[in-house]
Design a protein around this motif. Sequence first.
Motif, PDB file in Angstrom:
ATOM      1  N   LEU A 145       6.236 -53.869  47.687  1.00 25.42           N
ATOM      2  CA  LEU A 145       7.617 -54.259  47.927  1.00 25.42           C
ATOM      3  C   LEU A 145       8.187 -55.139  46.824  1.00 25.42           C
ATOM      4  CD1 LEU A 145       7.722 -55.060  51.756  1.00 25.42           C
ATOM      5  CD2 LEU A 145       9.059 -53.329  50.568  1.00 25.42           C
ATOM      6  N   SER A 146       7.356 -55.989  46.237  1.00 27.28           N
ATOM      7  CA  SER A 146       7.860 -56.964  45.271  1.00 27.28           C
ATOM      8  C   SER A 146       7.730 -56.495  43.825  1.00 27.28           C
ATOM      9  CB  SER A 146       7.124 -58.299  45.447  1.00 27.28           C
ATOM     10  OG  SER A 146       5.721 -58.116  45.299  1.00 27.28           O
ATOM     11  N   ALA A 147       6.566 -55.944  43.448  1.00 27.19           N
ATOM     12  CA  ALA A 147       6.312 -55.636  42.040  1.00 27.19           C
ATOM     13  C   ALA A 147       6.758 -54.243  41.632  1.00 27.19           C
ATOM     14  CB  ALA A 147       4.824 -55.818  41.735  1.00 27.19           C
ATOM     15  N   VAL A 148       6.569 -53.241  42.494  1.00 27.69           N
ATOM     16  CA  VAL A 148       6.889 -51.865  42.109  1.00 27.69           C
ATOM     17  C   VAL A 148       8.371 -51.689  41.770  1.00 27.69           C
ATOM     18  CG1 VAL A 148       6.952 -49.485  42.951  1.00 27.69           C
ATOM     19  CG2 VAL A 148       4.918 -50.887  43.330  1.00 27.69           C
ATOM     20  N   PRO A 149       9.323 -52.213  42.576  1.00 26.81           N
ATOM     21  CA  PRO A 149      10.731 -52.069  42.161  1.00 26.81           C
ATOM     22  C   PRO A 149      11.046 -52.743  40.823  1.00 26.81           C
ATOM     23  CG  PRO A 149      10.591 -52.655  44.473  1.00 26.81           C
ATOM     24  CD  PRO A 149       9.219 -52.814  43.913  1.00 26.81           C
ATOM     25  N   MET A 150      10.419 -53.886  40.559  1.00 26.45           N
ATOM     26  CA  MET A 150      10.684 -54.563  39.298  1.00 26.45           C
ATOM     27  C   MET A 150      10.094 -53.796  38.115  1.00 26.45           C
ATOM     28  SD  MET A 150      12.473 -56.854  40.565  1.00 26.45           S
ATOM     29  CE  MET A 150      12.861 -57.729  39.055  1.00 26.45           C
ATOM     30  N   LEU A 151       8.911 -53.164  38.307  1.00 26.08           N
ATOM     31  CA  LEU A 151       8.354 -52.313  37.255  1.00 26.08           C
ATOM     32  C   LEU A 151       9.249 -51.106  37.005  1.00 26.08           C
ATOM     33  CD1 LEU A 151       4.513 -52.317  38.033  1.00 26.08           C
ATOM     34  CD2 LEU A 151       5.653 -53.319  36.065  1.00 26.08           C
ATOM     35  N   ALA A 152       9.779 -50.523  38.076  1.00 24.58           N
ATOM     36  CA  ALA A 152      10.694 -49.387  37.911  1.00 24.58           C
ATOM     37  C   ALA A 152      11.960 -49.811  37.181  1.00 24.58           C
ATOM     38  CB  ALA A 152      11.028 -48.800  39.283  1.00 24.58           C
ATOM     39  N   TRP A 153      12.463 -50.990  37.483  1.00 29.10           N
ATOM     40  CA  TRP A 153      13.646 -51.507  36.784  1.00 29.10           C
ATOM     41  C   TRP A 153      13.353 -51.699  35.292  1.00 29.10           C
ATOM     42  CZ3 TRP A 153      15.847 -57.115  37.476  1.00 29.10           C
ATOM     43  CH2 TRP A 153      17.005 -57.243  36.693  1.00 29.10           C
ATOM     44  N   ALA A 154      12.200 -52.324  34.982  1.00 28.16           N
ATOM     45  CA  ALA A 154      11.847 -52.530  33.582  1.00 28.16           C
ATOM     46  C   ALA A 154      11.685 -51.205  32.845  1.00 28.16           C
ATOM     47  CB  ALA A 154      10.555 -53.351  33.493  1.00 28.16           C
ATOM     48  N   LEU A 155      11.099 -50.219  33.516  1.00 30.19           N
ATOM     49  CA  LEU A 155      10.922 -48.910  32.892  1.00 30.19           C
ATOM     50  C   LEU A 155      12.263 -48.231  32.648  1.00 30.19           C
ATOM     51  CD1 LEU A 155       9.039 -46.649  31.953  1.00 30.19           C
ATOM     52  CD2 LEU A 155       8.960 -45.834  34.312  1.00 30.19           C
ATOM     53  N   ALA A 156      13.167 -48.287  33.636  1.00 30.75           N
ATOM     54  CA  ALA A 156      14.486 -47.667  33.471  1.00 30.75           C
ATOM     55  C   ALA A 156      15.279 -48.352  32.369  1.00 30.75           C
ATOM     56  CB  ALA A 156      15.243 -47.720  34.793  1.00 30.75           C
ATOM     57  N   GLU A 157      15.172 -49.654  32.293  1.00 31.54           N
ATOM     58  CA  GLU A 157      15.894 -50.386  31.247  1.00 31.54           C
ATOM     59  C   GLU A 157      15.340 -50.074  29.871  1.00 31.54           C
ATOM     60  OE1 GLU A 157      17.045 -55.019  30.069  1.00 31.54           O
ATOM     61  OE2 GLU A 157      16.008 -54.554  31.941  1.00 31.54           O
ATOM     62  N   ALA A 158      13.994 -49.967  29.762  1.00 34.74           N
ATOM     63  CA  ALA A 158      13.398 -49.658  28.471  1.00 34.74           C
ATOM     64  C   ALA A 158      13.691 -48.222  28.035  1.00 34.74           C
ATOM     65  CB  ALA A 158      11.888 -49.880  28.534  1.00 34.74           C
ATOM     66  N   ALA A 159      13.803 -47.305  28.997  1.00 34.16           N
ATOM     67  CA  ALA A 159      14.041 -45.901  28.652  1.00 34.16           C
ATOM     68  C   ALA A 159      15.487 -45.653  28.243  1.00 34.16           C
ATOM     69  CB  ALA A 159      13.672 -45.005  29.829  1.00 34.16           C
ATOM     70  N   SER A 160      16.431 -46.321  28.920  1.00 37.98           N
ATOM     71  CA  SER A 160      17.844 -46.070  28.636  1.00 37.98           C
ATOM     72  C   SER A 160      18.460 -47.070  27.673  1.00 37.98           C
ATOM     73  CB  SER A 160      18.635 -46.090  29.949  1.00 37.98           C
ATOM     74  OG  SER A 160      18.525 -47.363  30.575  1.00 37.98           O
TER      75      SER A 160
END
Length: 528
Positions: free
Chosen positions: A170-185
């Motif tokens: 609940l806490s870490a997975v959404p933040m990892l997804a956010w970091a990945l989306a930000e790094a990709a775009s």
Amino acid sequence: MRVTARMRWIYRTRTSVALASIAAWLFVFLAAPPRVSGAEKGMGLLITLSAMAMLLALLSGVFLTADCLSQEKREGTLGLLFLTPLNGYDVVLGKMVANAASSFFALLSILPILCLPLLTGGVTWAETLRVMLALLLSLGLSLSLGMFVSVFSIESRKAFLATFLSILGLSAVPMLAWALAEAASRRVVPDSFCFQWSPIYALVFAFDFNYNRFSGVLYWRSVLFLGLIVLALLTTACRRVGSSWQSRDTSGSEPKRRAWLSRRRASLKARLKLPGLIQRGADLYAWLSYRSSAPGAGTLWFLGALTAFWFLMLMLSGTTRLRQGGFTIAMFTAFALHLIVKFMLGLEATRQIHQDVRNGNMELLLATPLPEREIVLGQTRACRRRFRGLARLLTGINVVMELSVFLFYEQLQMRSVDKVFTVFFLGGILALHLDFRAIQWVGIWKALRAQTHLRATFDTLRSVLAIPWILFPMLFFLAVQRPGGRTEDVLFVSMVAWCGFGLGLDLYLIAKTKRRLRAHFRDSAGRF
């Protein structure tokens, strides 16, 4: 509640957390270079204290509420509560309030210190209040999730692991997804619904530099989502606790379970290389501990998915434009794998010994000719065999990370800090195996002394991991903020000192625990 609030350990916990917060405040102010303004120090202090409080809030459900109802089911006392006028809401909410008193008072002791940055400037009252609200909601989420898992669990180990993995997801997975989306775009994409149910997300957008950019919409939306999740978890737990203690018919799955247990015991006998009968006392206790210690399928699937995600991020960092962003995500994913496996080891190192002490089986074993040394060796042997594959997996991850830095340092732009990562990854391999041995030995001693399996696991992990994990960010902060000299050289010396301290602490704990077990094993086993 009144009795719990006046317990001695409640006062000790509250005082310890407050002193740790004051120590962090002094460290930030004294270690910061003179060029840093008071406003910057205040913001750094608020971020540091809120991060500490968030960690405390998220772990509260694992160590306080995950086993409170499942323990009642194991002891057969949960059904007796429903012979009284109590209903499901009374049982669940009463248990949660009674077990969460320590974490709630500890969090309250941090909140006044969060107001100290207001004296230095750079922080507003509204910002501080938003941070406090995010922390209180995070505590409620962790506690309610622990209660929800405890309603549907019986074994303490499975309840702890399920709660820990759920909070991590609940806490870490959404933040990892956010970091990945930000790094990709290469742009900020924080407004997706997928990220906003993380408590860390609410804390990040509580600060003015993020809150004002989006007019507070994202923060209040995340607060609303967290409140709805807490309400849904507690409502479900209250409605289902009345029927969760009743036994269910499992005759259809019993033959399959018996066949599976037979295959596991045959595999264990082959691994121990026993021709027929168990030949040594250590083999006997290893069999007793090993036969019921297999991790659940859900845990293995989670570890496999996390390993696959780590490998994907590492590949993307070397083949796409992600580079440092992908490598950073891969490094934090590897850290999460280390954390989960060590938590699993702490649960397993304390489970069998504590169970035997509590139900009286240990006294029966000590009444036989079986030496105490064979019991201890059997427990450590079972832990080594159970976690041998996971230890090899983590070792391979560290080796692959080091090879990535060594071979692709130009793409990752890490030529100047490659020796720092060499110490961090290769030294981490040696620290990993010594941590495993220290957790095994310290876990046996804590299991003999603790009142509950939860307390034994917490004390074990605290003794082995707490000091190095507190020391690491302090050394890193001092190395980065040190005026003059090359930061890379200071980081290298800091990593060497940190690894050396961790290895020395592990060796000290192993030697100290062995002496204690030789001198006081029998006395400690008969305490309960």
